[in-house]
Design an enzyme around this catalytic site. Structure first.
Site, mmCIF file in Angstrom:
data_model
loop_
_atom_site.group_PDB
_atom_site.id
_atom_site.type_symbol
_atom_site.label_atom_id
_atom_site.label_comp_id
_atom_site.label_asym_id
_atom_site.label_seq_id
_atom_site.Cartn_x
_atom_site.Cartn_y
_atom_site.Cartn_z
ATOM 1 N N TYR A 1 -3.708 9.654 -0.096
ATOM 2 C CA TYR A 1 -3.763 9.310 1.262
ATOM 3 C C TYR A 1 -2.862 8.286 1.669
ATOM 4 C CZ TYR A 1 -4.942 9.216 6.196
ATOM 5 O OH TYR A 1 -5.085 9.338 7.386
ATOM 6 N N ASP B 1 1.033 -1.196 -0.062
ATOM 7 C CA ASP B 1 -0.060 -0.139 0.045
ATOM 8 C C ASP B 1 0.802 1.341 -0.159
ATOM 9 O OD1 ASP B 1 -1.627 2.116 0.653
ATOM 10 O OD2 ASP B 1 -2.916 1.218 1.964
ATOM 11 N N LYS C 1 -3.361 -2.518 7.717
ATOM 12 C CA LYS C 1 -3.414 -3.844 7.637
ATOM 13 C C LYS C 1 -2.401 -4.703 6.817
ATOM 14 C CE LYS C 1 -5.562 -6.478 11.073
ATOM 15 N NZ LYS C 1 -4.970 -6.037 12.301
ATOM 16 N N TYR D 1 0.609 0.358 14.910
ATOM 17 C CA TYR D 1 -0.293 0.068 13.652
ATOM 18 C C TYR D 1 0.112 1.068 12.849
ATOM 19 C CZ TYR D 1 -4.688 -0.109 10.999
ATOM 20 O OH TYR D 1 -5.394 -0.185 9.906
HETATM 21 P P1 13P Z 1 -5.206 -0.471 4.835
HETATM 22 O O1 13P Z 1 -4.613 -1.574 5.770
HETATM 23 O O2 13P Z 1 -6.005 -1.129 3.854
HETATM 24 O O3 13P Z 1 -4.224 0.774 4.509
HETATM 25 O O4 13P Z 1 -6.548 -0.003 5.645
HETATM 26 C C1 13P Z 1 -6.016 1.088 6.679
HETATM 27 C C2 13P Z 1 -7.179 1.277 7.909
HETATM 28 O O5 13P Z 1 -7.180 1.837 8.769
HETATM 29 C C3 13P Z 1 -8.640 1.257 7.011
HETATM 30 O O6 13P Z 1 -9.661 1.603 7.860
HETATM 31 MG MG MG Z 2 -4.177 2.013 3.032
HETATM 32 MG MG MG Z 3 -5.053 -2.088 2.130
#
Ligand code: 13P
Ligand code: MG
Ligand code: MG
Ligand code: 13P
Length: 365
Positions: free
Chosen positions: A91, A11, A232, A229
């Site tokens: 973003y 990402d 994900k 964090y």
């Molecule tokens: P991603 O892991 O897909 O970037 O999503 C992060 C998130 O906090 C979505 O609410």
């Molecule tokens: Mg993301």
């Molecule tokens: Mg993602």
């Protein structure tokens, strides 16, 4: 001919928020991989997105963990970050790139990697899956169904070439160790491990009879690398099909049940995994529900013939409707577990900072 299939993803920014990779990012990634094909480093490539995750599928003859291939992926991600994500203020620009400089292998640096090398068969059907708003343990359930559950995979019963079963390599993401477990002989041991999706993650599957690689998955957990964090660890998976492996439809059948996975909003909620075509590869409601896309190819001397957008089929409509119903049911729990993840998983989010504020106000009860 020995061919290596590398699926490397990151990402590196999206719009709006965490929803979708932008077309300019896809175009630049394609250009980079096209150049690598022209120089002969790659045989072929296919660039796509799983929600906000940029997916680089590459074929070559360099073997797994090859520094040139990993550098190509890393350079592509950093260039897309600099020239598109940052330039357009997308973003989370460069979100998954956790280190400054490349050091030979993208494993441990943020991007997710699934790779396998094999002798290409007379006909080589190859499926790749990519999920958004979840984590690598999300493949445990379908991989078990595909390679160990005769109620899913008819071939386990009917096809003599699959009767000896499959060996599962299970990765302990906390300890960085792995163990190989044979199915069906050690099925209960396997399930005892992989039911804990946050810790024990299936990284590879081999056919027991001859040790042929059948599946490879990414196991990166960003929060364990970064200690916080980040986003994900939206995982990827490669599966070989047919002729001694499960049929394409047996592999897809494992996604006919929208099982619950951790992820969704802020990576902090359980929700159903919804199989979708590429056009719906964007997590909308409450940044979800978590989604999986599947692409099918035939390999031809390393060339990727295809893809077929595997979940672009009304046969999966009922699964999507069921997933939407489960999403609604889970959402009604609001901030309560088991919709919100348990405290061990929340450790890496911003929740501890909130709890810290109240610490001094606790009195003996
Ligand atoms: P991603 O892991 O897909 O970037 O999503 C992060 C998130 O906090 C979505 O609410
Ligand atoms: Mg993301
Ligand atoms: Mg993602
Ligand atoms: P193979 O496993 O030999 O490819 O054929 C089985 C099949 O395709 C049934 O659906």
């Amino acid at each position: 001919m020995k061919v290596t299939v590398s699926l490397i993803k990151a990402d590196v920014g999206s719009l709006p928020g965490h929803h979708r990779v932008y077309k300019d990012q896809l175009e630049l990634a394609k250009k980079k991989l096209h150049e690598a094909k022209e120089t002969g480093l790659l045989i072929d490539y296919h660039v796509f997105n799983a929600g906000d995750d940029l997916e680089l599928l590459m074929t070559h003859t360099k073997g797994v963990n090859n520094p040139e291939i990993h550098k190509l992926a890393w350079d592509t991600f950093t260039e897309v970050t600099e020239k598109v994500s940052k330039a357009l203020k997308l973003y989370g620009a460069g979100q998954d790139l956790l280190v400054e400089a490349f050091s030979g292998n993208v494993r441990g640096m943020g991007p997710g990697v699934a790779e396998m090398e094999f002798e290409e068969r007379k006909s080589e059907p190859l499926l790749v899956f990519a999920a958004d708003k979840t984590e690598p343990g999300a493949w445990n359930l379908p991989l078990f169904r595909i390679f160990a559950d005769p109620f899913n995979t008819a071939g386990l019963t009917i096809d003599p070439t699959m009767h000896d079963g499959f060996d599962f390599v299970v990765h302990d993401v906390m300890e960085g160790k792995e163990v190989m477990v044979h199915c069906p002989a050690e099925m209960y041991d396997l399930l005892a491990l992989i039911g804990t999706v946050s810790r024990y993650v299936i990284s590879r599957v081999y056919r027991h009879r001859d040790g042929e690689i059948a599946a490879a998955a990414s196991v990166t957990r960003l929060s364990l690398i970064a200690g916080r964090y980040v986003g994900k660890d939206d995982p990827v998976l490669i599966v070989r099909a047919q002729h001694g492996f499960p049929a394409v439809g047996e592999i897809l059948e494992a996604f006919s049940f929208p099982y619950l996975v951790p992820g969704w909003m802020r990576g902090s909620h359980n929700g159903p995994l919804m199989p979708v075509p590429l056009k719906y590869s964007q997590c909308t409601r409450f940044d979800g529900p978590p989604r999986v896309v599947g692409l099918g190819f035939q390999l031809c001397n390393g060339r990727l013939i295809g893809p077929v957008d595997l979940f672009d089929d009304p046969a999966f409509d009922t699964v999507r409707i069921k997933a939407a119903e489960i999403a609604e049911y889970m959402r009604r729990h609001g901030p309560f577990m088991p919709h919100r993840l348990g405290p061990e998983e929340m450790e890496y989010t911003t929740l501890p900072a909130v709890l810290e504020k109240l610490k001094d106000r606790f009195k003996e009860a």
